[in-house]
Design a protein around this motif. Structure first.
Motif, PDB file in Angstrom:
ATOM      1  N   ASP A   1      -4.036  10.006  -0.814  1.00  0.00           N
ATOM      2  CA  ASP A   1      -4.208   8.605  -1.200  1.00  0.00           C
ATOM      3  C   ASP A   1      -5.552   8.396  -1.893  1.00  0.00           C
ATOM      4  O   ASP A   1      -5.651   7.681  -2.886  1.00  0.00           O
ATOM      5  CB  ASP A   1      -4.033   7.676   0.015  1.00  0.00           C
ATOM      6  CG  ASP A   1      -4.935   8.051   1.178  1.00  0.00           C
ATOM      7  OD1 ASP A   1      -5.321   9.234   1.269  1.00  0.00           O
ATOM      8  OD2 ASP A   1      -5.260   7.163   1.992  1.00  0.00           O
TER       9      ASP A   1
ATOM     10  N   ARG B   1      -5.922   7.189  -5.840  1.00  0.00           N
ATOM     11  CA  ARG B   1      -6.573   5.950  -6.250  1.00  0.00           C
ATOM     12  C   ARG B   1      -7.736   6.209  -7.188  1.00  0.00           C
ATOM     13  O   ARG B   1      -7.971   5.471  -8.145  1.00  0.00           O
ATOM     14  CB  ARG B   1      -7.045   5.160  -5.023  1.00  0.00           C
ATOM     15  CG  ARG B   1      -5.962   4.275  -4.439  1.00  0.00           C
ATOM     16  CD  ARG B   1      -6.556   3.223  -3.534  1.00  0.00           C
ATOM     17  NE  ARG B   1      -7.235   3.805  -2.398  1.00  0.00           N
ATOM     18  CZ  ARG B   1      -6.599   4.220  -1.294  1.00  0.00           C
ATOM     19  NH1 ARG B   1      -5.310   4.108  -1.199  1.00  0.00           N
ATOM     20  NH2 ARG B   1      -7.279   4.750  -0.296  1.00  0.00           N
TER      21      ARG B   1
ATOM     22  N   LYS C   1      -6.344   6.727 -10.561  1.00  0.00           N
ATOM     23  CA  LYS C   1      -5.908   5.451 -11.129  1.00  0.00           C
ATOM     24  C   LYS C   1      -7.109   4.669 -11.665  1.00  0.00           C
ATOM     25  O   LYS C   1      -7.067   4.099 -12.760  1.00  0.00           O
ATOM     26  CB  LYS C   1      -5.161   4.631 -10.069  1.00  0.00           C
ATOM     27  CG  LYS C   1      -4.678   3.269 -10.584  1.00  0.00           C
ATOM     28  CD  LYS C   1      -3.775   2.587  -9.569  1.00  0.00           C
ATOM     29  CE  LYS C   1      -3.661   1.091  -9.780  1.00  0.00           C
ATOM     30  NZ  LYS C   1      -3.084   0.673 -11.057  1.00  0.00           N
ATOM     31  N   ARG C   2      -8.211   4.691 -10.891  1.00  0.00           N
ATOM     32  CA  ARG C   2      -9.404   3.975 -11.359  1.00  0.00           C
ATOM     33  C   ARG C   2      -9.895   4.544 -12.681  1.00  0.00           C
ATOM     34  O   ARG C   2     -10.300   3.822 -13.584  1.00  0.00           O
ATOM     35  CB  ARG C   2     -10.519   4.052 -10.303  1.00  0.00           C
ATOM     36  CG  ARG C   2     -10.297   3.120  -9.126  1.00  0.00           C
ATOM     37  CD  ARG C   2     -11.630   2.715  -8.491  1.00  0.00           C
ATOM     38  NE  ARG C   2     -12.330   3.818  -7.849  1.00  0.00           N
ATOM     39  CZ  ARG C   2     -12.071   4.235  -6.606  1.00  0.00           C
ATOM     40  NH1 ARG C   2     -11.133   3.651  -5.890  1.00  0.00           N
ATOM     41  NH2 ARG C   2     -12.724   5.240  -6.084  1.00  0.00           N
TER      42      ARG C   2
ATOM     43  N   MET D   1       0.484   1.954  -6.211  1.00  0.00           N
ATOM     44  CA  MET D   1      -0.763   2.518  -5.701  1.00  0.00           C
ATOM     45  C   MET D   1      -1.709   1.449  -5.197  1.00  0.00           C
ATOM     46  O   MET D   1      -2.519   1.686  -4.324  1.00  0.00           O
ATOM     47  CB  MET D   1      -1.437   3.319  -6.799  1.00  0.00           C
ATOM     48  CG  MET D   1      -1.474   4.774  -6.490  1.00  0.00           C
ATOM     49  SD  MET D   1      -2.348   5.676  -7.750  1.00  0.00           S
ATOM     50  CE  MET D   1      -1.340   5.438  -9.176  1.00  0.00           C
ATOM     51  N   SER D   2      -1.652   0.249  -5.777  1.00  0.00           N
ATOM     52  CA  SER D   2      -2.445  -0.841  -5.220  1.00  0.00           C
ATOM     53  C   SER D   2      -1.623  -2.117  -5.295  1.00  0.00           C
ATOM     54  O   SER D   2      -0.819  -2.304  -6.194  1.00  0.00           O
ATOM     55  CB  SER D   2      -3.786  -0.974  -5.937  1.00  0.00           C
ATOM     56  OG  SER D   2      -3.597  -1.555  -7.193  1.00  0.00           O
TER      57      SER D   2
ATOM     58  N   PHE E   1      -2.707   0.131  -0.170  1.00  0.00           N
ATOM     59  CA  PHE E   1      -4.011  -0.347  -0.617  1.00  0.00           C
ATOM     60  C   PHE E   1      -3.871  -1.761  -1.150  1.00  0.00           C
ATOM     61  O   PHE E   1      -3.242  -1.997  -2.177  1.00  0.00           O
ATOM     62  CB  PHE E   1      -4.569   0.573  -1.704  1.00  0.00           C
ATOM     63  CG  PHE E   1      -5.975   0.245  -2.095  1.00  0.00           C
ATOM     64  CD1 PHE E   1      -7.039   0.639  -1.291  1.00  0.00           C
ATOM     65  CD2 PHE E   1      -6.254  -0.456  -3.263  1.00  0.00           C
ATOM     66  CE1 PHE E   1      -8.354   0.346  -1.645  1.00  0.00           C
ATOM     67  CE2 PHE E   1      -7.564  -0.759  -3.617  1.00  0.00           C
ATOM     68  CZ  PHE E   1      -8.607  -0.350  -2.816  1.00  0.00           C
TER      69      PHE E   1
ATOM     70  N   GLU F   1      -5.660  -4.840  -2.752  1.00  0.00           N
ATOM     71  CA  GLU F   1      -6.875  -5.063  -3.544  1.00  0.00           C
ATOM     72  C   GLU F   1      -7.854  -6.008  -2.847  1.00  0.00           C
ATOM     73  O   GLU F   1      -9.070  -5.901  -3.004  1.00  0.00           O
ATOM     74  CB  GLU F   1      -6.499  -5.618  -4.918  1.00  0.00           C
ATOM     75  CG  GLU F   1      -5.949  -4.539  -5.826  1.00  0.00           C
ATOM     76  CD  GLU F   1      -5.127  -5.100  -6.978  1.00  0.00           C
ATOM     77  OE1 GLU F   1      -5.274  -6.285  -7.287  1.00  0.00           O
ATOM     78  OE2 GLU F   1      -4.337  -4.331  -7.548  1.00  0.00           O
TER      79      GLU F   1
END
Lengths: 640, 254, 245
Positions: A333, A337, A340-341, A518-519, A587, A589
């Motif tokens: 995880d 993430r 993704k960022r 993912m978020s 996750f 936000e």
């Protein structure tokens, strides 16, 4: 309707619970076992191993799979490995450490007792598989080799090149086929289960549809075991096989089985990014690649040079930078993430700027090309076939993709759902991984459930029904469900709309990926909860399924599966919305630290969110099972 | 790119089948072969024609569900590749591509490109296992297995059971599949107890469904896992030994 | 779907019968008999090449060779005895080889009753391997001619001047007819093609597999085919072109 959830976790010290439980559960005498019939749906690691073991014990087992042979189940695609606390490498591993790593990796959202049991039986799994002839990797001395995997600081992962799942499944399949040969197990292929049948509140059988002839038929048994895997295909694009679906467990859910933690989904960090809009599925590259590969993006979003032209000082090895202790081996995880960022900040690489680099250059320089080839050649070849790029020369491009679902049917310590006589094993249940699964633990759990847990615990339920024969399939309870199933099938065929089932599945997947991927955010989830029912309505009226029920009809099969995904998707969003915290794969936000890390709320959310069907997919009833931690202290996961 | 697809269509095992030609326009080279079929099916549904039935699942080349004859080759022109991993970049723009199901009596056709491969399960039932009940296994490191032996056993065990070997074989023989299954277990120390009975049973069941091996080597080239026909030689040797070997040890009793 | 593919339990038979009943067993028998026939062919070729040797005391060397064959192990065995033992063995090997090939062909036909309708594109299977049953069958018919021609002297296969035991003379007479020469040359080439696959295939069927030597199997097959073909072609051509008189 059940309103309290009884986990049936035995008392006593953690390490003794399973041993004590094995002694305290009721057994069925060997001569009486043959009087019981057990239906197992699914023939993956969990289903095949359970069927084989129950057959060996003497039960009458019937196995159902919608594949043409049990060996096709998606367990076969697991690449990396299987964990076991063997400590063959003397690096400080123990049952307790595996237990601890798994609890921590799951972000403290799983049952201690279940996870400890999993760690205990992990030892037996390796022994069993080896004895079956699973060709695990070996060292030159002839003893078993291990590799390290994300989320652990010891090497405890047993593997068979990049095809561990395949080899373990073939092992379980061979054990299953041995029982088929003896007649203890009856095999039904290309038959899909479409509903569970209950009588007096207990599961007494299933209704199936023959995928070749369309025949809808009932099968009765003393107990029903669902080993039907996970539901990542709710996202359309996932690493799951095309046929993976939620229907079996969703239908069970509609019959009263609680669905636990539907929002816990795992997005696997190392998959090949989509190359165009027609992509039908994503391909996973084993996490084991992170042992030797270094993940990076260009430091500047404007850097459009090829990967090999970017000098080291212009590269950002962001996992090594942010998490120096675990580096590229942080849990899935966390790694997902972070990627993704990077992509969201415009640093994505590749033609569609939708990936990050996984670079083997330093490993090749350090270990030599031969060693890397020995470890990963089949993965490298697969990557090359798909992308036409050579990973020995050019870094791989990877991006996270939905991969595994920790959520599933709620089960007690005996793996029984809230419907008596209905069991769920493997990925189909919610039990052992909490909010995030560690790499190489899925194979472990599937086989633990099938080989070593269910065969003990199912006797405890069956003992009550000694002497009872199965409910005949002409009983009204079966007729009723059969009619409902046939009605559904006819409904799909007569909708006669304008769009294919696949089109709706893709649209649903887009909503889910954007809002419940993912978020997640409150506003996004609310939007999803208004968009999905609208799309669902359109699906029901505008789908187009050609052909007939009486011959093989793949769009018809798919229609039923997508139908159930629509309802499940709403449950996922409802669950994600209710869980006002970030944990593991979930996750939100709104709940993150200043550095963008997940922010858990142990005070209010250290529970299993179990949802009961109310008749309205967007409005299920929540019952919480509080998680008690007697042995581990809940800390913020840190991999720095 | 555009291609012309000639696909075998057959509604049921009993009905007469035939090739049907489809113009598949505007597809991407990055697509896999099956994604191209997906698109064609999507277009067929929109036109009101029933989509082409084809078996497929993992699309990662490991489950062995997919497999069709493409231009007269099992799994198509790229060696060591299952149909799902074959990409359109391996074809020319404007090319005519002929797609046919596996043809073998042991693989009866179900519909279009889908065949029934359950004969493979029957072969495995005949002895493709090591009889070890759950719970009776000794410690995994009790028997060291030389790395080379374990690796070779893996090479055989890599078989995905897709049936390309049978499809490609001019004789419709399943010797590569059976040899892979047998060799995997016969090479390992754990597999020795049942070595001879396994070989005997599996070979004989195989021969009820399939043709005989005349050593063309076509199977090896079609195999998406590139399993060597050396395993067939191993199987042949073991079969002969199984037949000649004295397994009963004593024959006279009082 | 319902189980469509089932296996029937077979009755057990004595092991040689059971062994030969299986296709793997038949291939093993084909390999062993093939090996025997190759041995005979090599001996036969060496014998043929004696045509090039000078006369001994006015008698062609090859006639002496024929005589010697008839008198093998005399006086331990009577005249002809050993020759007939060898001939019987040879005939038996041919019968087994042909029977196995025939029944395997039937089996293979049954294994694919509906053939591919599209064109096949072979990668490994070569001309030799795919024409085994044709090269073999044609060669068998040639053999009948050959026996009529040389061994039995049946006309019109044999030349009018055929005489028992006069190997050299018969040889010359038969190859003075150019169609016969063409036939023999063709047959030798067919034999070469047959052996090119057969010799290699023999190793597989016998299960002789050693990664160190496996690549040599192809060389051996190729070498043996060429040697035998050339060895059998040389004498007829030599006669036809008047190299030996």
């Amino acid at each position: 309707m059940t309103t309290t959830l009884e986990s049936k976790v035995p008392s006593g010290p953690l390490a003794d619970k399973w041993e004590n439980h094995k002694f305290s559960v009721r057994l069925v005498n060997p001569n009486n076992k043959r009087k019981f019939k057990i239906i197992i749906v699914g023939s993956g690691l969990a289903g095949a191993s359970a069927a084989a073991t129950l057959g060996e014990l003497g039960y009458n087992v019937e196995v159902f799979t919608f594949h043409d042979t049990p060996r096709r189940a998606h367990s076969i695609a697991a690449q990396g490995g299987i964990n076991a606390a063997k400590n063959y490498h003397n690096d400080g591993d123990s049952v307790y450490r595996l237990f601890y790593d798994t609890i921590k990796g799951g972000d403290y959202r799983s049952r201690e007792a279940n996870v400890h049991r999993l760690a205990e039986v992990s030892l037996n799994i390796i022994d069993q598989a080896t004895a079956q002839g699973v060709p695990f990797a070996r060292e030159y001395g002839g003893l078993l080799d291990n590799r390290s995997f994300g989320g652990a600081q010891v090497s405890r992962t047993f593997y068979a090149r990049g095809a561990t799942g395949q080899q373990l499944l073939l092992g379980a399949y061979s054990a299953l086929m041995r029982q088929v040969e003896t007649g203890k197990v009856k095999l039904h292929t290309r038959i899909e289960m479409l509903d569970v049948v209950k009588k007096d509140g207990r599961a007494v059988g299933i209704v199936t549809r023959d995928l070749v002839t369309g025949e809808v038929k009932s099968h009765s048994a003393h107990a029903v075991v669902l080993a039907t895997g996970g539901y990542s295909n709710a996202y359309f694009l996932s690493t799951n096989a095309m046929a993976c679906n939620v229907s079996a467990i969703w239908r069970a859910h509609r019959q009263g089985a609680a669905f636990a933690n539907p929002c816990y989904t795992q997005i696997h960090p190392t998959c090949i990014p989509a190359s165009d809009e027609f992509q039908s599925k994503l391909t996973l590259m084993s996490e084991s690649l992170r042992n030797d590969g270094r993940i990076w993006v260009p430091k500047s979003a404007d850097d459009k040079r090829g990967p090999n032209e970017i000098p080291p000082e212009d590269r950002d090895y962001y996992l090594e930078r942010m998490y120096p202790a675990f580096g590229n081996l942080v849990p899935r995880d966390v790694a997902s993430r972070a990627s993704k960022r990077m992509v969201d900040s415009g640093k994505g690489v590749g033609p569609l700027e939708n990936g990050v680099y996984l670079d083997f250059q330093s490993a090749i320089e350090r270990e030599g090309k031969d060693v890397i080839e020995d470890r990963y050649s089949n993965l490298f070849e697969m990557y090359n076939r798909i992308t036409d790029e050579n990973p020995y020369k050019v870094p791989m491009r990877i991006y996270p993709a939905p991969h595994y679902t920790m959520g599933g049917l709620w089960v007690d310590y005996n793996l029984m759902t809230t419907v008596p006589g209905l069991y769920a094993i493997g990925e189909a249940n919610f039990s052992d991984h909490g909010a995030n699964r560690l790499g190489a633990s899925a194979l472990m759990q599937g086989l633990a459930d099938g080989y070593f847990v269910l065969p003990y615990t199912i006797g405890d339920y069956l003992a009550d029904y000694l002497g009872d024969s199965v409910v005949p399939t002409d009983d009204p309870v079966f007729n009723e469900v059969e009619d409902a199933v046939s009605g559904r099938v006819d409904g799909y065929l007569s909708a006669n709309g304008t769009r294919s089932v696949d089109w709706f599945h893709k649209e649903l997947g887009k909503i889910m990926l954007d809002q419940c991927g993912m978020s997640r955010s409150e506003s996004g989830l609310q939007k999803a909860l208004s968009d999905i029912p609208a799309l669902y309505e359109e699906f029901q009226s505008d789908m187009r399924v050609l052909g007939t029920n009486e011959s093989m009809n793949q769009s018809l099969e798919k229609a039923g599966r997508v139908d159930d995904f629509f309802e499940l998707a709403q449950a996922m969003c409802v669950d994600a919305l209710a869980r006002d915290e970030s944990c593991g794969g979930h996750f939100r936000e709104e709940f993150q630290t200043d550095e963008g890390e997940a922010l858990r709320d142990d005070e209010n959310f250290a529970h299993v969110a179990s949802w009961f069907w109310t008749g309205d997919a967007g409005n299920p009833e929540l019952v919480k099972e509080e998680l008690e931690f007697e042995n581990v202290a809940l800390t913020t996961r840190s991999y720095k | 790119m555009n291609i012309v697809l000639q696909v075998w269509r057959q509604d049921s095992p009993e009905s007469r089948g035939g090739f049907k030609t489809y113009q598949v326009k505007d597809i991407s080279e990055e697509m896999s072969f099956l994604e191209m079929l997906d698109i064609l099916n999507e277009r067929l549904i929109n036109q009101g024609e029933e989509p082409i039935a084809f078996d497929h699942d993992c699309r990662e080349g490991i489950c062995g569900t997919c497999g069709v004859m493409i231009n007269g080759q099992a799994h198509g022109p790229q060696q060591g590749t299952a149909t799902c991993q074959l990409h359109m970049r391996k074809f020319q723009d404007g090319e005519t591509v002929v797609v046919e199901p596996w043809r073998a009596t042991g693989f009866p056709l179900i519909r279009d490109l889908v065949v029934d491969r359950s004969a493979f399960d029957r072969i495995v039932e005949g002895g493709g296992y090591i009889s070890v009940d759950t719970g009776s296994a000794p410690d995994a490191n009790l028997i060291p297995i030389p790395k080379l032996v374990a690796d070779t056993a893996f090479d055989a065990a890599a078989c995905i059971g897709c049936g390309a070997c049978v499809a490609a074989c001019p004789n419709g023989a399943a010797n590569l599949f059976t040899a892979a299954k047998i060799s995997h277990l016969n090479l390992l120390p754990q597999g020795q107890s049942e070595r001879w009975s396994r070989t005997e049973n599996m070979v004989e069941i195989m021969e009820e469904f399939f043709g005989s091996c005349t050593n063309h080597g076509e199977c090896e080239k079609a195999c998406p896992k590139q399993i060597s026909i050396d395993f067939i030689a191993l199987m042949n040797a073991d079969y002969v030994k199984a037949k000649f070997k004295n397994r009963r040890l004593v024959s006279q009793n009082g | 779907m319902a189980v469509t593919q089932t296996v029937e339990k077979k009755k057990r038979a004595p092991f040689p019968v059971e062994f030969y009943r299986s296709a793997v067993g038949k291939k093993w028998v084909m390999a062993i008999t093939g090996l025997g026939i190759i041995g005979f062919a090599i001996a036969h070729m060496i014998g043929n090449l004696k045509i090039f040797l000078p006369d001994v005391d006015g008698i062609p060397d090859i006639d002496l060779y024929g005589e010697a064959l008839r008198e093998l192990f005399v006086p331990i065995f009577p005249e002809y005895a050993v020759l007939w033992i060898l001939r019987t063995g040879l005939i038996l090997m041919f019968v087994l080889h042909v029977h196995a090939a025939y029944s395997l062909t039937i089996m293979n036909r049954r294994a694919r009753t509906t053939d591919y309708e599209g064109p096949r594109s072979y990668i490994a299977a070569n001309y030799a391997s795919r024409t085994m049953r044709w090269s073999g069958t044609i060669f068998l018919f040639y053999l009948l001619f050959h026996l009529a021609d040389f061994t039995l002297g049946i006309q019109p296969a044999a030349p009018e001047t055929w005489e028992y035991g006069e190997v050299f003379a018969n040889f010359q007479a038969t190859f003075d007819r150019w169609p016969v020469t063409v036939l023999y040359v063709t047959a030798a080439i067919l034999l070469g093609i047959h052996l090119y696959h057969g010799v290699w295939s023999m190793f597989q069927s016998l299960g002789i597999n050693n990664p160190r030597f496996n690549t040599w199997r192809r060389y051996l097959a190729g070498g043996l085919s060429v040697i035998l073909t050339l060895g059998f072609i040389a004498p007829p051509l030599a006669v036809a072109f008047g190299v030996i008189t």
